[in-house]
Design a protein around this motif. Structure first.
Motif, PDB file in Angstrom:
ATOM      1  N   ALA A 108     -20.016  -0.815  24.081  1.00 12.33           N
ATOM      2  CA  ALA A 108     -19.289  -1.596  23.081  1.00 12.33           C
ATOM      3  C   ALA A 108     -17.859  -1.828  23.551  1.00 12.33           C
ATOM      4  CB  ALA A 108     -19.280  -0.862  21.745  1.00 12.33           C
ATOM      5  N   THR A 109     -17.365  -3.017  23.231  1.00 10.96           N
ATOM      6  CA  THR A 109     -15.978  -3.376  23.521  1.00 10.96           C
ATOM      7  C   THR A 109     -15.156  -3.174  22.253  1.00 10.96           C
ATOM      8  OG1 THR A 109     -16.750  -5.045  25.084  1.00 10.96           O
ATOM      9  CG2 THR A 109     -14.463  -5.207  24.354  1.00 10.96           C
ATOM     10  N   TYR A 110     -13.957  -2.647  22.436  1.00  7.48           N
ATOM     11  CA  TYR A 110     -13.074  -2.370  21.306  1.00  7.48           C
ATOM     12  C   TYR A 110     -11.708  -2.998  21.555  1.00  7.48           C
ATOM     13  CZ  TYR A 110     -10.487   0.298  17.838  1.00  7.48           C
ATOM     14  OH  TYR A 110      -9.689   0.650  16.783  1.00  7.48           O
ATOM     15  N   GLY A 111     -11.055  -3.432  20.508  1.00  2.00           N
ATOM     16  CA  GLY A 111      -9.678  -3.924  20.625  1.00  2.00           C
ATOM     17  C   GLY A 111      -9.549  -5.103  21.563  1.00  2.00           C
ATOM     18  N   SER A 112      -8.667  -4.961  22.540  1.00  2.49           N
ATOM     19  CA  SER A 112      -8.385  -6.048  23.490  1.00  2.49           C
ATOM     20  C   SER A 112      -9.175  -5.891  24.779  1.00  2.49           C
ATOM     21  CB  SER A 112      -6.877  -6.088  23.794  1.00  2.49           C
ATOM     22  OG  SER A 112      -6.155  -6.320  22.627  1.00  2.49           O
ATOM     23  N   GLY A 113     -10.471  -5.675  24.656  1.00 10.65           N
ATOM     24  CA  GLY A 113     -11.326  -5.594  25.829  1.00 10.65           C
ATOM     25  C   GLY A 113     -11.554  -4.195  26.355  1.00 10.65           C
ATOM     26  N   GLU A 114     -11.108  -3.172  25.623  1.00 13.84           N
ATOM     27  CA  GLU A 114     -11.284  -1.791  26.086  1.00 13.84           C
ATOM     28  C   GLU A 114     -12.709  -1.297  25.812  1.00 13.84           C
ATOM     29  OE1 GLU A 114      -7.178  -2.666  25.169  1.00 13.84           O
ATOM     30  OE2 GLU A 114      -8.705  -2.298  23.662  1.00 13.84           O
ATOM     31  N   ILE A 115     -13.099  -0.311  26.590  1.00 15.66           N
ATOM     32  CA  ILE A 115     -14.369   0.364  26.348  1.00 15.66           C
ATOM     33  C   ILE A 115     -14.184   1.239  25.119  1.00 15.66           C
ATOM     34  CG2 ILE A 115     -15.977   2.093  27.249  1.00 15.66           C
ATOM     35  CD1 ILE A 115     -15.141   1.093  30.079  1.00 15.66           C
ATOM     36  N   ALA A 116     -15.091   1.152  24.172  1.00 18.46           N
ATOM     37  CA  ALA A 116     -15.003   1.982  22.968  1.00 18.46           C
ATOM     38  C   ALA A 116     -15.048   3.458  23.354  1.00 18.46           C
ATOM     39  CB  ALA A 116     -16.137   1.637  22.012  1.00 18.46           C
ATOM     40  N   ALA A 117     -14.293   4.272  22.651  1.00 18.69           N
ATOM     41  CA  ALA A 117     -14.058   5.679  22.997  1.00 18.69           C
ATOM     42  C   ALA A 117     -15.304   6.466  23.405  1.00 18.69           C
ATOM     43  CB  ALA A 117     -13.331   6.381  21.850  1.00 18.69           C
ATOM     44  N   PRO A 118     -16.422   6.361  22.701  1.00 19.99           N
ATOM     45  CA  PRO A 118     -17.574   7.177  23.114  1.00 19.99           C
ATOM     46  C   PRO A 118     -18.064   6.887  24.540  1.00 19.99           C
ATOM     47  CG  PRO A 118     -17.899   6.334  20.906  1.00 19.99           C
ATOM     48  CD  PRO A 118     -16.683   5.649  21.456  1.00 19.99           C
ATOM     49  N   GLY A 119     -17.749   5.727  25.075  1.00 22.54           N
ATOM     50  CA  GLY A 119     -18.199   5.378  26.423  1.00 22.54           C
ATOM     51  C   GLY A 119     -17.207   5.720  27.524  1.00 22.54           C
ATOM     52  N   LEU A 120     -15.993   6.103  27.142  1.00 23.57           N
ATOM     53  CA  LEU A 120     -14.952   6.350  28.145  1.00 23.57           C
ATOM     54  C   LEU A 120     -15.269   7.495  29.096  1.00 23.57           C
ATOM     55  CD1 LEU A 120     -11.614   5.772  26.214  1.00 23.57           C
ATOM     56  CD2 LEU A 120     -12.560   4.420  28.095  1.00 23.57           C
ATOM     57  N   THR A 121     -15.847   8.586  28.590  1.00 23.09           N
ATOM     58  CA  THR A 121     -16.131   9.724  29.486  1.00 23.09           C
ATOM     59  C   THR A 121     -17.185   9.354  30.517  1.00 23.09           C
ATOM     60  OG1 THR A 121     -17.687  10.651  27.879  1.00 23.09           O
ATOM     61  CG2 THR A 121     -15.436  11.517  27.848  1.00 23.09           C
ATOM     62  N   MET A 122     -18.160   8.545  30.124  1.00 22.49           N
ATOM     63  CA  MET A 122     -19.159   8.103  31.096  1.00 22.49           C
ATOM     64  C   MET A 122     -18.506   7.182  32.125  1.00 22.49           C
ATOM     65  SD  MET A 122     -22.810   6.284  30.511  1.00 22.49           S
ATOM     66  CE  MET A 122     -24.086   6.469  31.720  1.00 22.49           C
ATOM     67  N   TYR A 123     -17.678   6.271  31.654  1.00 24.54           N
ATOM     68  CA  TYR A 123     -16.994   5.349  32.567  1.00 24.54           C
ATOM     69  C   TYR A 123     -16.136   6.125  33.579  1.00 24.54           C
ATOM     70  CZ  TYR A 123     -13.892   1.752  34.322  1.00 24.54           C
ATOM     71  OH  TYR A 123     -13.179   0.924  35.147  1.00 24.54           O
ATOM     72  N   GLN A 124     -15.393   7.105  33.120  1.00 23.35           N
ATOM     73  CA  GLN A 124     -14.553   7.908  34.008  1.00 23.35           C
ATOM     74  C   GLN A 124     -15.392   8.692  35.014  1.00 23.35           C
ATOM     75  OE1 GLN A 124     -12.482   9.920  30.881  1.00 23.35           O
ATOM     76  NE2 GLN A 124     -10.880   8.359  30.749  1.00 23.35           N
ATOM     77  N   ALA A 125     -16.553   9.159  34.596  1.00 26.84           N
ATOM     78  CA  ALA A 125     -17.428   9.926  35.489  1.00 26.84           C
ATOM     79  C   ALA A 125     -18.008   9.062  36.604  1.00 26.84           C
ATOM     80  CB  ALA A 125     -18.553  10.570  34.683  1.00 26.84           C
ATOM     81  N   LEU A 126     -18.070   7.752  36.396  1.00 32.55           N
ATOM     82  CA  LEU A 126     -18.622   6.867  37.425  1.00 32.55           C
ATOM     83  C   LEU A 126     -17.809   6.895  38.718  1.00 32.55           C
ATOM     84  CD1 LEU A 126     -19.705   3.743  35.357  1.00 32.55           C
ATOM     85  CD2 LEU A 126     -21.187   5.396  36.515  1.00 32.55           C
ATOM     86  N   SER A 127     -16.527   7.198  38.629  1.00 27.64           N
ATOM     87  CA  SER A 127     -15.687   7.214  39.837  1.00 27.64           C
ATOM     88  C   SER A 127     -16.100   8.318  40.810  1.00 27.64           C
ATOM     89  CB  SER A 127     -14.212   7.374  39.466  1.00 27.64           C
ATOM     90  OG  SER A 127     -13.995   8.656  38.892  1.00 27.64           O
ATOM     91  N   LYS A 128     -16.838   9.320  40.320  1.00 27.85           N
ATOM     92  CA  LYS A 128     -17.270  10.437  41.176  1.00 27.85           C
ATOM     93  C   LYS A 128     -18.778  10.432  41.429  1.00 27.85           C
ATOM     94  CE  LYS A 128     -13.599  13.186  39.259  1.00 27.85           C
ATOM     95  NZ  LYS A 128     -13.311  13.956  38.079  1.00 27.85           N
ATOM     96  N   TRP A 129     -19.475   9.465  40.878  1.00 23.59           N
ATOM     97  CA  TRP A 129     -20.931   9.449  40.943  1.00 23.59           C
ATOM     98  C   TRP A 129     -21.402   8.532  42.059  1.00 23.59           C
ATOM     99  CZ3 TRP A 129     -24.593   5.570  39.093  1.00 23.59           C
ATOM    100  CH2 TRP A 129     -25.903   6.029  39.031  1.00 23.59           C
ATOM    101  N   GLN A 130     -22.414   8.946  42.770  1.00 22.99           N
ATOM    102  CA  GLN A 130     -23.040   8.123  43.804  1.00 22.99           C
ATOM    103  C   GLN A 130     -24.379   7.609  43.265  1.00 22.99           C
ATOM    104  OE1 GLN A 130     -21.621   7.337  46.857  1.00 22.99           O
ATOM    105  NE2 GLN A 130     -19.869   8.238  45.833  1.00 22.99           N
ATOM    106  N   GLY A 131     -24.493   6.313  43.106  1.00 22.12           N
ATOM    107  CA  GLY A 131     -25.669   5.742  42.464  1.00 22.12           C
ATOM    108  C   GLY A 131     -26.712   5.155  43.388  1.00 22.12           C
ATOM    109  N   GLN A 132     -26.681   5.540  44.652  1.00 23.27           N
ATOM    110  CA  GLN A 132     -27.638   4.946  45.591  1.00 23.27           C
ATOM    111  C   GLN A 132     -29.079   5.128  45.115  1.00 23.27           C
ATOM    112  OE1 GLN A 132     -25.428   7.338  47.606  1.00 23.27           O
ATOM    113  NE2 GLN A 132     -24.469   5.948  49.031  1.00 23.27           N
TER     114      GLN A 132
END
Length: 148
Positions: free
Chosen positions: A55-79
């Motif tokens: 979900a998008t919130y406000g001015s294009g931000e990721i809604a709070a419940p999705g932020l921890t998953m989004y932040q975790a993507l920087s360390k995840w290898q999805g091959q």
């Protein structure tokens, strides 16, 4: 194949979409439905499919419940993990319409995960026209997976 459908819903529309997606898979697939969570990333194995409905919130931000998953993507290898990102928003937000969908799509692609379908941005609610569009896209996705 294990399929994970993760969603973030502010007003219920993305939850409705996630449940609709889950219902489109037959019983031969193992489908897990849940909120966006970094724990899902630890469960994903090569050949699994992640369908993300943020979900998008406000001015294009990721809604709070999705932020921890989004932040975790920087360390995840999805091959060798497949993904598709879609969501419901309100076109009245102009350039910010469904921005979380596009942000997650880019972030997942940067992990090495394989995009099976372009992001799908749906306006406002899951009506019959949107259901038909989602089914068309999902059928195409299933065809691609069958040929992998």
């Amino acid at each position: 194949m294990q399929i994970y459908i993760n969603y973030v819903s502010i007003d219920g529309h993305n939850l409705e979409l996630a449940e609709f997606l889950q219902a489109q898979f037959d019983k031969t697939n193992s489908v897990s439905l849940g909120s966006c969570s970094p724990q899902t990333l630890t469960k994903l194995k090569p050949g699994n499919l992640l369908i993300l409905v943020p979900a998008t919130y406000g001015s294009g931000e990721i809604a709070a419940p999705g932020l921890t998953m989004y932040q975790a993507l920087s360390k995840w290898q999805g091959q060798d993990v497949y993904f598709w990102v879609l969501g419901i928003g309100d076109q009245g937000y102009g350039d910010d319409f469904c921005q979380a969908v596009l942000t997650f799509d880019q972030a997942l692609a940067q992990t090495g995960a394989r995009r099976l379908q372009s992001p799908l941005l749906l306006d406002y609610e899951l009506d019959q026209a949107n259901e038909e569009l989602v089914c068309q896209q999902l059928n195409h996705l299933k065809e691609v997976l069958a040929n992998e």
